[in-house]
Design an enzyme around this catalytic site. Structure first.
Site, PDB file in Angstrom:
ATOM      1  CB  CYS A   1      -0.989  -0.029   1.165  1.00 37.68           C
ATOM      2  SG  CYS A   1      -2.368   1.118   0.945  1.00 37.68           S
TER       3      CYS A   1
ATOM      4  CG  HIS B   1      -3.891  -3.436   3.245  1.00 42.43           C
ATOM      5  ND1 HIS B   1      -2.905  -3.008   4.100  1.00 42.43           N
ATOM      6  CD2 HIS B   1      -4.442  -2.326   2.713  1.00 42.43           C
ATOM      7  CE1 HIS B   1      -2.873  -1.679   4.108  1.00 42.43           C
ATOM      8  NE2 HIS B   1      -3.790  -1.243   3.282  1.00 42.43           N
TER       9      HIS B   1
ATOM     10  CD  GLU C   1      -1.867  -6.048   5.728  1.00 39.58           C
ATOM     11  OE1 GLU C   1      -1.979  -4.842   5.981  1.00 39.58           O
ATOM     12  OE2 GLU C   1      -1.450  -6.482   4.631  1.00 39.58           O
TER      13      GLU C   1
ATOM     14  CB  SER D   1      -0.404 -18.406  33.612  1.00 45.44           C
ATOM     15  OG  SER D   1      -1.398 -17.835  34.431  1.00 45.44           O
TER      16      SER D   1
END
Length: 509
Positions: free
Chosen positions: A79, A167, A169, A227
């Site tokens: 882009c 794009h 993605e 965690s």
């Protein structure tokens, strides 16, 4: 040396998504501002230029220094990156007659070009730009077009420099993953060896070297990030890690004991601290959301500091910082070392004179879960919905009292358990209940009531940056409403929040 792809960020809302897509191909990548990236060494196999809210025609448009990149290694402009490669090297970029935004189909694809290997002729792509490339420089070759965008993709002849005006993605570009794989695997030659197991092995070895025999303290929250950080550190340094889990009086129903039990099953050395009364006392009368957050954060630091000082010779504070926190702290306009305070134990390292260790700072959220799975952590813990650091304190939309906390804990427990029983929990990114500062008239038996309203919220998302409200079944919502009103004294009305983000946020405060 870990091979990697560099992604240079020009401020696009999609930059992190490019990173996540590359990582999903088991290829390691790092995101940096276009004007502040590390030296190019042999570990860098290729570079991707992101999109941008800027136009290349703006006076203050980002102008990266590509002197050590372009023509010397594989380069992909996306882009804005594509328009930059055209505009600044002899081409012409102009405002398009109509804004090029949304789905489009490639009408021409040069299937012999390595970037479009195994990509369909009429594949769907996603456009999002107001400018268009009118003319390419002489040695640039068109490799894809749409009906409206002639120069949808190009390659510079004699270079491994490619560019696309769409794009790859985003989900709407149906073969975007194939295009990215063609670039990072075939063109850049990455080996696809970035896996949870390789991350664990490398990180545990690095932690052993970095920490030696030093003692480390970690604040556990019961969430995924802290965690997984705790189990990784435990693998590296064993008994030299001490974890502290603070009950701030704003946790979910029975959560304190449940989380303590699950940590002990993992073999972690955990100290549980009941500090409920201190938090409740210090929150008394506070209604402003930001003042609540500050009071909760301040109390946590004080409690944590007292408990940590009981452990002798602590030198490190471990934090569950993840990669989006790191990226967001470094803006395109210049680097900043400040991680967002609500993600981490702000102020503690300085107050306690401790060094900071962040074993997850290279991982996205979904990667943290995959690493946790590889570490053998309980799937119920790994699949837990995100829960705000200030807990129920920011889901009570008024001053916090023990009575209000109890009411909201009961409502929340019915809602969350209901989602699990109906098989809906894993289809939701985050769910919870808000206790509103509103009372309404109701009828119970023959008596008129004037009691509280509670709002249920359930959203679908991939990263929390945007979110849609979940269309929960009417039968489920009816069951939850009846159960909450019948079982929780003080509630006589239940509403369901159907706002998306943006414009609304996930939490109400």
């Amino acid at each position: 040396m870990q091979e990697k792809i560099l992604i240079l960020d020009f401020g696009s809302q999609y930059t992190q998504l490019i990173g996540r897509r590359v990582r999903e191909l088991n290829v390691y990548c790092e995101i940096y501002p276009y004007n502040h990236y590390p030296a190019i060494d042999e570990s860098v196999k290729g570079v991707i230029l992101s999109g941008s809210p800027f136009s290349v025609r703006d006076a203050d448009a980002p102008k990266p220094d590509l002197s050590l990149i372009k023509g010397k290694m594989p380069l992909l402009g996306v882009c804005y990156g594509a328009q930059y490669l055209a505009h600044y090297f002899g081409g012409e970029v102009m405002p398009s007659d109509s804004r090029e935004y949304g789905r489009a189909n490639l009408g021409f694809v040069d299937s012999s070009n390595p970037l479009f290997k195994e990509v369909s002729e009429h594949t769907q792509v996603w456009m999002s730009h107001g400018d268009t490339i009118e003319r390419l420089p002489e040695n640039y070759k068109i490799i894809a077009s749409t009906a409206d965008v002639k120069n949808a993709a190009f390659q510079i002849e004699g270079e491994q420099t490619f560019a696309i005006q769409f794009h790859p993605e985003v989900y709407h570009t149906t073969e975007g993953t194939q295009i990215l794989q063609n670039f990072v695997v075939d063109i850049c030659g990455c080996k696809q060896n970035w896996t949870p197991d390789s991350f664990i092995e490398t990180t545990v070895n690095e932690l052993k070297v970095k920490l030696g025999d030093d003692r480390v303290v970690l604040g556990l929250s019961g969430g995924v990030d802290s965690s997984v950080a705790g189990v990784l550190l435990h693998r590296a340094i064993g008994k030299n890690l001490t974890c502290i889990f603070v009950d701030n009086g704003l946790l979910r129903k029975d959560e304190f004991q449940q989380v303590l039990d699950s940590y002990q099953h993992m073999g972690l050395n955990v100290i549980g601290v009941d500090a409920r009364q201190k938090f409740w006392d210090d929150l008394a009368g506070i209604t402003d959301p930001e003042l609540k957050r500050k009071a909760i954060g301040r109390d946590f630091i004080e409690v944590f500091d007292v408990e940590a000082h009981k452990i002798k010779e602590v030198k490190w504070l471990a934090q569950g910082t993840i990669y989006p926190d790191v990226i967001e702290s470094v803006s395109v306009n210049g680097p900043s070392a400040t991680i967002k305070s609500h993600h981490n134990v702000g102020g503690l390292p300085d107050k306690m004179n401790l060094k900071v260790v962040e074993p997850l700072k290279l991982l996205f959220k979904d990667e943290v879960r995959r690493v946790g799975k590889a570490l053998g952590i309980n799937p119920d813990l790994l699949g837990r919905h995100p829960f705000p650091g200030p807990g129920l304190g920011i889901r009570i939309l008024s001053d916090v009292t023990p009575e209000k906390v109890h009411i909201l804990q009961e409502v929340d427990a019915i809602f969350i358990n209901g989602l699990k029983e109906w098989g809906l929990y894993d289809k939701v990114w985050q769910a919870g209940a808000m206790l509103l500062p509103v009372q309404s008239v109701g009828v119970m038996g023959d008596e008129r009531t004037y009691e509280n309203v509670v709002a249920l919220r359930a959203v679908a998302s991939t990263d929390g940056m945007t979110a849609d409200w979940v269309h929960l079944p009417y039968e489920f919502l009816a069951k939850m409403s009846n159960e909450i009103i019948n079982k929780v004294r003080g509630i006589n009305r239940v509403v369901y929040d159907i706002s998306s983000k943006p414009p609304a946020t996930i939490e109400w405060e």
